[in-house]
Each structure stands twice: as structure tokens, then as C-alpha cells.
Design a protein around this motif. Structure first.
Motif, PDB file in Angstrom:
ATOM      1  N   VAL A 100       0.797   5.495  -6.666  1.00  0.00           N
ATOM      2  CA  VAL A 100       0.098   4.690  -5.677  1.00  0.00           C
ATOM      3  C   VAL A 100       0.111   5.408  -4.335  1.00  0.00           C
ATOM      4  O   VAL A 100       1.197   5.750  -3.821  1.00  0.00           O
ATOM      5  CB  VAL A 100       0.719   3.292  -5.568  1.00  0.00           C
ATOM      6  N   VAL A 101      -1.081   5.611  -3.777  1.00  0.00           N
ATOM      7  CA  VAL A 101      -1.195   6.233  -2.457  1.00  0.00           C
ATOM      8  C   VAL A 101      -1.670   5.233  -1.423  1.00  0.00           C
ATOM      9  O   VAL A 101      -1.606   5.510  -0.213  1.00  0.00           O
ATOM     10  CB  VAL A 101      -2.147   7.446  -2.497  1.00  0.00           C
ATOM     11  N   PHE A 102      -2.129   4.093  -1.876  1.00  0.00           N
ATOM     12  CA  PHE A 102      -2.531   3.011  -0.975  1.00  0.00           C
ATOM     13  C   PHE A 102      -2.439   1.726  -1.763  1.00  0.00           C
ATOM     14  O   PHE A 102      -2.807   1.640  -2.935  1.00  0.00           O
ATOM     15  CB  PHE A 102      -3.967   3.216  -0.470  1.00  0.00           C
ATOM     16  N   ARG A 103      -1.982   0.653  -1.098  1.00  0.00           N
ATOM     17  CA  ARG A 103      -1.880  -0.643  -1.753  1.00  0.00           C
ATOM     18  C   ARG A 103      -2.024  -1.744  -0.724  1.00  0.00           C
ATOM     19  O   ARG A 103      -1.774  -1.547   0.462  1.00  0.00           O
ATOM     20  CB  ARG A 103      -0.558  -0.781  -2.489  1.00  0.00           C
ATOM     21  N   ALA A 155       0.524  -6.191  -3.268  1.00  0.00           N
ATOM     22  CA  ALA A 155       0.673  -5.332  -4.443  1.00  0.00           C
ATOM     23  C   ALA A 155       1.998  -4.596  -4.362  1.00  0.00           C
ATOM     24  O   ALA A 155       2.163  -3.683  -3.535  1.00  0.00           O
ATOM     25  CB  ALA A 155      -0.484  -4.343  -4.511  1.00  0.00           C
ATOM     26  N   PRO A 156       3.011  -4.937  -5.193  1.00  0.00           N
ATOM     27  CA  PRO A 156       4.336  -4.303  -5.127  1.00  0.00           C
ATOM     28  C   PRO A 156       4.410  -2.999  -5.903  1.00  0.00           C
ATOM     29  O   PRO A 156       5.427  -2.307  -5.846  1.00  0.00           O
ATOM     30  CB  PRO A 156       5.252  -5.367  -5.711  1.00  0.00           C
ATOM     31  N   GLU A 157       3.381  -2.652  -6.727  1.00  0.00           N
ATOM     32  CA  GLU A 157       3.471  -1.507  -7.608  1.00  0.00           C
ATOM     33  C   GLU A 157       3.538  -0.214  -6.810  1.00  0.00           C
ATOM     34  O   GLU A 157       2.864  -0.050  -5.794  1.00  0.00           O
ATOM     35  CB  GLU A 157       2.273  -1.438  -8.566  1.00  0.00           C
ATOM     36  N   MET A 158       4.375   0.694  -7.313  1.00  0.00           N
ATOM     37  CA  MET A 158       4.437   2.043  -6.765  1.00  0.00           C
ATOM     38  C   MET A 158       3.856   3.047  -7.742  1.00  0.00           C
ATOM     39  O   MET A 158       3.537   4.188  -7.373  1.00  0.00           O
ATOM     40  CB  MET A 158       5.895   2.424  -6.456  1.00  0.00           C
ATOM     41  N   TYR A 159       3.710   2.601  -8.995  1.00  0.00           N
ATOM     42  CA  TYR A 159       3.164   3.478 -10.029  1.00  0.00           C
ATOM     43  C   TYR A 159       2.329   2.610 -10.972  1.00  0.00           C
ATOM     44  O   TYR A 159       2.736   1.500 -11.323  1.00  0.00           O
ATOM     45  CB  TYR A 159       4.281   4.193 -10.794  1.00  0.00           C
ATOM     46  N   VAL A 160       1.188   3.114 -11.389  1.00  0.00           N
ATOM     47  CA  VAL A 160       0.271   2.370 -12.262  1.00  0.00           C
ATOM     48  C   VAL A 160       0.003   3.205 -13.506  1.00  0.00           C
ATOM     49  O   VAL A 160      -0.277   4.417 -13.402  1.00  0.00           O
ATOM     50  CB  VAL A 160      -1.044   2.048 -11.534  1.00  0.00           C
TER      51      VAL A 160
END
Length: 568
Positions: free
Chosen positions: A197-200, A204-209
Motif C-alpha cells: 500500500v502506497v496510499f490509503r 483503510a487499515p491494510e498495509m498490504y493487499v
């Protein structure tokens, strides 16, 4: 002084006073006449065909049933209305918002490759210059401030303009993300090609998708159009911070509630009932007519040949009724002919028995006298023999006439036809009757033209016809009297007329003259007539030559006519 009266001319019809000769009116009138002609033509075809009538009846009943089904379905559908929850519109909304974000981020060269499904609202693409945390901001100095380049330098620097445009789009993207996260509760993230994740958005709590799982979820949901309220992710490739990235917009689609009409078997059953009722009602007249025809046949089968069925239509049923009536008429005529033939047969047996018994009785009586020698002198015995012989000759003539009539009636006698001059045949035959007529105190008057009339006949048979007619004329004419014989041409036929004085006869009696064993004298004495077969034999001979023979009576005269075809 009388005034002259002016005759008022009758007014012309409307079409003649205003003859619509203009092109549009002429074309319209021709079209109207064409429609009328086609209507009459179609009507005639329908009236003459039961099949077309049944097709039209079935079509009308089916159309009425469909109409009733539509009305009843609408009525019962409103009563049995059902609720349907659909998430398709919610899914499309999430996908459209993702597309709007893609349009904001992508440069113009890439925007042309994306097919827009819904236009972006001006409020959504408006550039908001609000610094957002977590985003690298590029602050531009105000014009006129220290370090600010001149306006002309900004306008002439394409890199500067491109950088400003990108910053504006980035601020607009951030503003729309904030709005969607706050109002729509959408989770929006931008990842690199590996899912980092480079923008959220803030929610949105995700750091990786897991990019693979997101793509599969998006494609499966688009293909299936799920009808349950599950989380949906819209996935698009974008360019973020000059790097190839993925935009993932995730949200729960909002349901769309709609009402559908319910289904009821009553609509189908009622439409079927309407079809059956209308079809039965519209075909009732034809079925009643069929029953009438069947009843007429049953009455005729019992032997009532005077019964007739009514022709009520011009179609096949009317033709059937007409054929039935014609069949009954012909059958009745044949039965009458059979009864008449049977009656004539009985009369033939009776008459033959009578005509044969009388001379035979006389012959047997005189022969018995001769056998018993019951005579006074040889002269008396010779007289008995002469009387018996004359009666035997009369008996032989009667049998010969009967035999010849039978053969002529059955058409067993061959005809040997040849061309003869009818004038000469009559002249020779009349010469033979001159002496006999003078003995009977009768005068023969001839009216035979000089022009030769040639006919193709069997001479012996035709002479027999004229011989029988002349013999009857001499036998039944009052004495003294006149017998006239004439010959004339009637177009392609030769007509012979033999006339003599006689009592006036009715039309029925004239028609019966040519029947076998018919005599005007009911006493049937031997002195009043011959065998009664002469005129019947003459009629059979003439008809075998395709000719005509008849009798007429007027002013105390009876005329016999024989008409034969001339040789062309």
C-alpha cells in the motif's frame, strides 16, 4: 302571351361537380378503392372456405384470450406483488466511483483509452487545494513573492505546467477519496505492483493487499452480479507518483428494492376458459348447421325423398347441402323412372298378353272348327282357313314389332348409315301410298322442295319410321280427308312433317303417343288400332340417329315431326 318555361337542369353528383383530379386526391381515392376491393375479395374467400373461417375464429379467440390474460395478470399481479432486493446498482455505483478516481489520476494520453460509463460530476473533479497528511505536498510561491519566476517564464515552461497539473489532480484525487471514505464508507487504497500500500484512505487499515485475490473477487462479482450484500472490490491499474500502481475501491453495495408482479394460475385458467367459451360460441352456428345436415341425411335415409336441406352458406357446407339436394333429386328421378319402367313392364306384359291372346284365340277357334269338321261346305272351310291365316299374320306382325322394339331399346341393332337424298326417299314412299290412300278416300298433299337435302341414315330404318307415321295417318284420319307431307330445312337440320285431321289432344296425351302399347282408344279393339308399338319403334329409330321426333295438335289437326341432321 305564354311565357317560355325554363327547364331546370338536374344537379350533378358531388363527385362530378368536384372531380378530385389533383394528384394526392386521385391517389387517395385509388388507394381507398383498392382497400375496398381487397376487403370484398378477402370476404368472398372467407365466405367460401370453412378452413379460413376456422383460422380466423381461432385467431380472434386466441387474441381475446391473450388480452384477457394480460388484464388478469396485471390485476392478480398487483394483488400478489413480491419484493426483490437487488445489489446490482450498488455494485455499479462502486465501480463508477473507482472509474472517476482513475480519470483523475491518469494523464490525458491514458484517459482516452478508458471508456467512461458515467460522466464525472463537476463537484467530484473540482480541485481542492487542501493539504492532506501523509501526502508529499509541493508548495508553490505566490506570484510576485521572492523566488517566484515571472508569469511569462511559467507560461513558457512546459515541465512546470505539467507538474502543476499533476499536483492539482493529486489534490482532487485526495479530496474525492476523503469524501467517499466519509460519506460512502468506501475503503480506497493504492498499491504497487506487488501489493504494498502506497496510499490509503483513513478507514483503510491494510498495509498490504493480495492483488491476486482482489482481481478474482472483482471479476467473479462482475460476472455473477451477486444478489447478497457482500463486500465488493473494484480494481483498476493506475499511475501514482509516476509509478505503475493498482487502485482498489472496496465497499458494501447498497440494496435496491423493487416490486415485481406475482404469478397466479387463475390468470392462465381464466384465459383458457375465455378461449374455449368464445370458440364454442363463434362455432356454434356452424355446428348447428352440421347437425341440421346430419338430421336431413337421416330423414332422407328413411325414404323421404321429398325432404330438402337448406343452403345457408356459400362455403363447403353450403356446397354439401347443394350436392345433397341434387343427389336426392336425381335419386328421386331415378326411382320415378324405375317405377315408371316397372309400370311399363307390367303394362307390356298385360298388353302383349291381351294382343297375343285375341288373335290366338280366334286362330284356335277356327282350327277347332276345321278339326271337328264343323262346317257346311268346302267354301265355308276355306273361309275359316283364310280368317285363321290372317289372324296368324297379325300375330306374327305383333311379335315382330315387339322383337324389333326390344332390340332397338337395348341398342342391339347395328345401323348401316349412308348418305341419301331425303327428298327422293319421301317421293318413292309416297308413291306407294297413293293407291292405298285413294282406297281409303284420302288425298295426299306433298310439299317437298327441289333442293336436295342429304342425310346420313340407315335407309331401311328411316323408311320404317315414315311408314309407321303414314300408316297411322291413314288409319286414324276421318274419311274422306287429307294427309299432308312436307319437307323443309331448318339451319343444319331437315324437318319432315306429316299431318292429318284428328281429335284435339292434350299435351300429356301427345307425350304418351310414343310410349309402347299406348292407344288413344281405351277400348283397344282390333279395329281401332294396331300393335301399339309403331310410334315407339319410330322414336327408338330416330333417337338412334341422334334425331328428334315429336307431335303437336292444333285446330283439329295433329302433326308429327321428324328432325334429322344434314350432311355438311
Amino acid at each position: 302571351m305564354s311565357k317560355s318555361l325554363k327547364v331546370k337542369k338536374p344537379r350533378k353528383p358531388m363527385l362530378e361537380r368536384f372531380p378530385f383530379t389533383w394528384f394526392p386526391f386521385t391517389l387517395l381515392r385509388a388507394f381507398i378503392y383498392f382497400i375496398i376491393d381487397m376487403y370484398h375479395l378477402a370476404r368472398n374467400h372467407v365466405e367460401r372456405s370453412v378452413r379460413l373461417q376456422l383460422v380466423l375464429t381461432f385467431s380472434a379467440c386466441f387474441g381475446a384470450a391473450l388480452l384477457f390474460y394480460g388484464v388478469s395478470s396485471a390485476l392478480f399481479g398487483q394483488i400478489n406483488k413480491g419484493t426483490v432486493i437487488d445489489y446490482t446498482m450498488g455494485i455499479e455505483r462502486i465501480d463508477n466511483e473507482a472509474r472517476n478516481l482513475v480519470r483523475i489520476l491518469e494523464p490525458p494520453s491514458y484517459e482516452d483509452e478508458i471508456v467512461a460509463e458515467e460522466p464525472v460530476a463537476p463537484s467530484e473533479v473540482a480541485v481542492e487545494r487542501i493539504p492532506e497528511p501523509g501526502i508529499v505536498q509541493h508548495h508553490a510561491t505566490e506570484p510576485g513573492s521572492p523566488g517566484h519566476p515571472p508569469d511569462t517564464q511559467m507560461e513558457d515552461d512546459p515541465n512546470k505546467r505539467r507538474q502543476d497539473d499533476y499536483e492539482n489532480r493529486l489534490r482532487s484525487f485526495t479530496s474525492n477519496v476523503k469524501r467517499l471514505a466519509a460519506n460512502e464508507k468506501f475503503k480506497i487504497v493504492v498499491t504497487d505492483l506487488y501489493g504494498k500500500v502506497v496510499f490509503r484512505s483513513e478507514n483503510a487499515p491494510e498495509m498490504y493487499v493480495d492483488v491476486h485475490s482482489v482481481i478474482r473477487n472483482a471479476m467473479d462479482t462482475r460476472n455473477d452480479f451477486r444478489d447478497s450484500r457482500t463486500e465488493f472490490s473494484s480494481f483498476y491499474p493506475v499511475t501514482y507518483n509516476n509509478q505503475k500502481s493498482y487502485l482498489v475501491v472496496t465497499g458494501i453495495p447498497q440494496p435496491h428494492i423493487s416490486y415485481v408482479k406475482g404469478q397466479s394460475p387463475i390468470s392462465m385458467l381464466s384465459a383458457l376458459g375465455v378461449f374455449i367459451f368464445l370458440f364454442y360460441f363463434m362455432t356454434q352456428r356452424k355446428m348447428r348447421y352440421l347437425e341440421e345436415l346430419a338430421g336431413g341425411l337421416r330423414i332422407i335415409s328413411t325414404g323421404n325423398l321429398d325432404h330438402r336441406v337448406v343452403e345457408r352458406s356459400r362455403d363447403e357446407l353450403g356446397s354439401l347441402a347443394r350436392d345433397m339436394n341434387q343427389m336426392v333429386s336425381e335419386l328421386q328421378l331415378k326411382m320415378e323412372e324405375e317405377r315408371r319402367a316397372e309400370r311399363l313392364k307390367n303394362e307390356l306384359v298385360t298388353n302383349v298378353s291381351h294382343d297375343l291372346r285375341t288373335p290366338l284365340t280366334l286362330i284356335m277357334g277356327y282350327l277347332r272348327l276345321l278339326h271337328d269338321k264343323n262346317y257346311e261346305s268346302p267354301e265355308q272351310a276355306a273361309g275359316y282357313v283364310s280368317i285363321a291365316y290372317s289372324k296368324a299374320e297379325k300375330l306374327k306382325g305383333l311379335i315382330d314389332d315387339l322383337f324389333e322394339y326390344t332390340k332397338l331399346s337395348n341398342q342391339d341393332v347395328p345401323l348401316h348409315k349412308r348418305g341419301v337424298v331425303l327428298n327422293e326417299v319421301l317421293e318413292q314412299l309416297l308413291e306407294e301410298y297413293v293407291t292405298l290412300s285413294e282406297e281409303e278416300k284420302l288425298t295426299l298433299i306433298r310439299s317437298i322442295p327441289q333442293d336436295k337435302l342429304i342425310v346420313q341414315v340407315d335407309v331401311d330404318k328411316i323408311i320404317r319410321v315414315f311408314d309407321n307415321l303414314l300408316s297411322n295417318a291413314i288409319k286414324y284420319s276421318p274419311k274422306p280427308g287429307v294427309i299432308s307431307v312436307g319437307l323443309a330445312q331448318d339451319k343444319q337440320h331437315a324437318v319432315v312433317r306429316i299431318s292429318n285431321k284428328a281429335d284435339a289432344l292434350t299435351r300429356e296425351e301427345l307425350e304418351l303417343l310414343f310410349d309402347r302399347f299406348y292407344r288413344i282408344d281405351p277400348a283397344r279393339g282390333s279395329t281401332t288400332g294396331g300393335s301399339g308399338l309403331g310410334l315407339a319403334i319410330a322414336k327408338s329409330i330416330v333417337e338412334s340417329h341422334n334425331g328428334q321426333i315429336w307431335a303437336e295438335s292444333d285446330d283439329g289437326d295433329i302433326h308429327f315431326y321428324v328432325k334429322l341432321k344434314l350432311v355438311s
